[in-house]
Write a protein that holds these residues in place. Structure first.
Motif, mmCIF file in Angstrom:
data_model
loop_
_atom_site.group_PDB
_atom_site.id
_atom_site.type_symbol
_atom_site.label_atom_id
_atom_site.label_comp_id
_atom_site.label_asym_id
_atom_site.label_seq_id
_atom_site.Cartn_x
_atom_site.Cartn_y
_atom_site.Cartn_z
ATOM 1 N N LYS A 84 5.235 4.383 -9.381
ATOM 2 C CA LYS A 84 4.176 5.306 -9.813
ATOM 3 C C LYS A 84 3.509 5.934 -8.582
ATOM 4 N N TRP A 85 3.186 5.120 -7.591
ATOM 5 C CA TRP A 85 2.558 5.627 -6.372
ATOM 6 C C TRP A 85 3.451 6.645 -5.662
ATOM 7 N N ALA B 57 4.634 0.535 -7.652
ATOM 8 C CA ALA B 57 5.088 1.209 -6.427
ATOM 9 C C ALA B 57 5.783 2.526 -6.759
ATOM 10 N N LYS C 130 0.831 -1.201 0.000
ATOM 11 C CA LYS C 130 0.000 0.000 0.000
ATOM 12 C C LYS C 130 0.865 1.250 0.000
ATOM 13 N N ALA C 131 0.329 2.326 -0.584
ATOM 14 C CA ALA C 131 0.969 3.640 -0.467
ATOM 15 C C ALA C 131 0.425 4.301 0.789
ATOM 16 N N MET D 102 -4.564 2.992 -3.559
ATOM 17 C CA MET D 102 -3.251 2.547 -4.025
ATOM 18 C C MET D 102 -2.879 1.321 -3.203
ATOM 19 N N ASN D 103 -3.435 0.173 -3.614
ATOM 20 C CA ASN D 103 -3.256 -1.076 -2.887
ATOM 21 C C ASN D 103 -3.034 -2.225 -3.860
ATOM 22 N N GLU E 74 3.127 9.980 -7.171
ATOM 23 C CA GLU E 74 1.760 10.472 -7.340
ATOM 24 C C GLU E 74 1.541 11.755 -6.550
ATOM 25 N N TYR F 62 -1.028 13.088 -5.095
ATOM 26 C CA TYR F 62 -2.403 12.794 -4.674
ATOM 27 C C TYR F 62 -3.162 13.996 -4.116
ATOM 28 N N HIS G 49 5.987 10.295 1.243
ATOM 29 C CA HIS G 49 5.642 9.277 0.260
ATOM 30 C C HIS G 49 6.385 7.982 0.607
ATOM 31 N N ILE H 257 5.950 3.414 0.827
ATOM 32 C CA ILE H 257 5.236 2.173 0.545
ATOM 33 C C ILE H 257 5.330 1.299 1.787
#
Length: 296
Positions: free
Chosen positions: A136-137, A134, A108-109, A115-116, A140, A142, A156, A158
């Motif tokens: 990309k997240w 990952a 998950k982010a 984002m999972n 992001e 957001y 940010h 993970i």
């Protein structure tokens, strides 16, 4: 570039050029077909979006961080409901050691929503694609893309959580809490055959307030741990004017999901106008305005 990416690019540009307030109203109208009144907020959607844009709350930011919130939950004496972590969080994709991860896990982010990645069998996982996802997240934007500014100061990262049995079929219990008191619960389940959602009162009476594609008559069985989940929701919502406390009850064991301060971007498009008007009365926006908090 898909439609979602194009639209997020539009929101990014609009936020920079027109400001987040106008962009929030445009997004609510375009994407959710809902008109927001941020000058004189009355409905629950109006008030949640007002708080989102104008109230600066560092605790809210900390508790939106899927990693940092774990300490908040532990400090409330509820460490037993936390899903175990598989490793330390990673702020760079090169830090991720997939070989060291267990065969099953959830990636998950920590700094956003939706984002999972659930891995039920690592031998079947395309690790190259997982790394790319990952990465990309981690890049992001957001907060601006979804007009949710309280995410902007979240690091940010993970995170990797332990795999929960029946992860694809488990039911979410989303307790909507006002000034430290849970009022109603949105129940979400049946992910495999298509998500089913239903609103219930705390004494498990169904509420006919869902609209759109998610409106349905599906009945969820009252969970055995309902009263304990209500108690947990009271504890975790005590510091906030509004928060949604997400919990799972898996074979009698309660797990913490997340704390959400702007569910469905705060616009609540799947709740009826009558329902958000009624629930808006529970949120004391006048008290928030007079609380002395710093405006963004």
């Amino acid at each position: 570039m898909n439609a979602k990416t194009v639209y997020r690019f539009f929101l990014n540009i609009s936020s920079k050029m027109l400001g987040v307030t106008l962009t929030k109203k445009l997004d609510a109208k375009i994407r959710f077909h809902r008109t927001l009144n941020l000058q004189e907020p009355t409905t629950l959607a109006d008030k949640l979006c007002y708080m989102e844009l104008y109230i600066d709350d560092s605790v809210k930011t900390r508790c939106s961080d899927k990693y940092a919130v774990r300490q908040y939950v532990a400090d409330k004496g509820l460490s037993d409901i936390l899903v175990p972590l598989c490793c330390e969080p990673c702020s760079d994709v090169d830090e991720i050691d997939f070989d060291a991860l267990p065969n099953q896990f959830a990636m998950k982010a920590a700094h956003g929503c939706a984002m999972n990645l659930i891995c039920a069998d690592k031998s079947a996982l395309d690790i190259r694609k997982a790394r790319k996802l990952a990465d990309k997240w981690l890049h992001e934007d957001y907060p601006r893309a979804c007009i949710e500014p309280h995410y902007k100061n979240i690091p940010h990262r993970i995170i990797f959580e332990a795999f929960l049995e029946d992860a694809e079929s488990m039911i979410d219990y989303k307790f909507h809490c006002f000034h430290g008191m849970p009022d109603f619960v949105l129940v979400c389940g049946n992910r495999v055959s298509g998500v089913q959602k239903r609103i219930y009162t705390l004494d498990w009476q169904p509420v006919d307030a869902m609209i759109g594609e998610e409106k349905g008559s599906y009945e969820f069985k009252k969970p055995a741990g309902l009263q304990r989940m209500v108690e947990i929701s009271k504890i975790l919502s005590a510091d906030f004017d509004f928060v949604r406390v997400d919990l799972y009850d898996i074979h009698g064991k309660i797990y913490f999901g997340e704390l959400t301060f702007s569910p469905a971007s705060g616009v609540l498009p799947n709740f009826s106008e009558e329902f958000i008007a009624e629930k808006g009365k529970l949120l004391d926006i006048a008290g928030i305005k007079q609380s002395g908090r710093t405006l963004i």
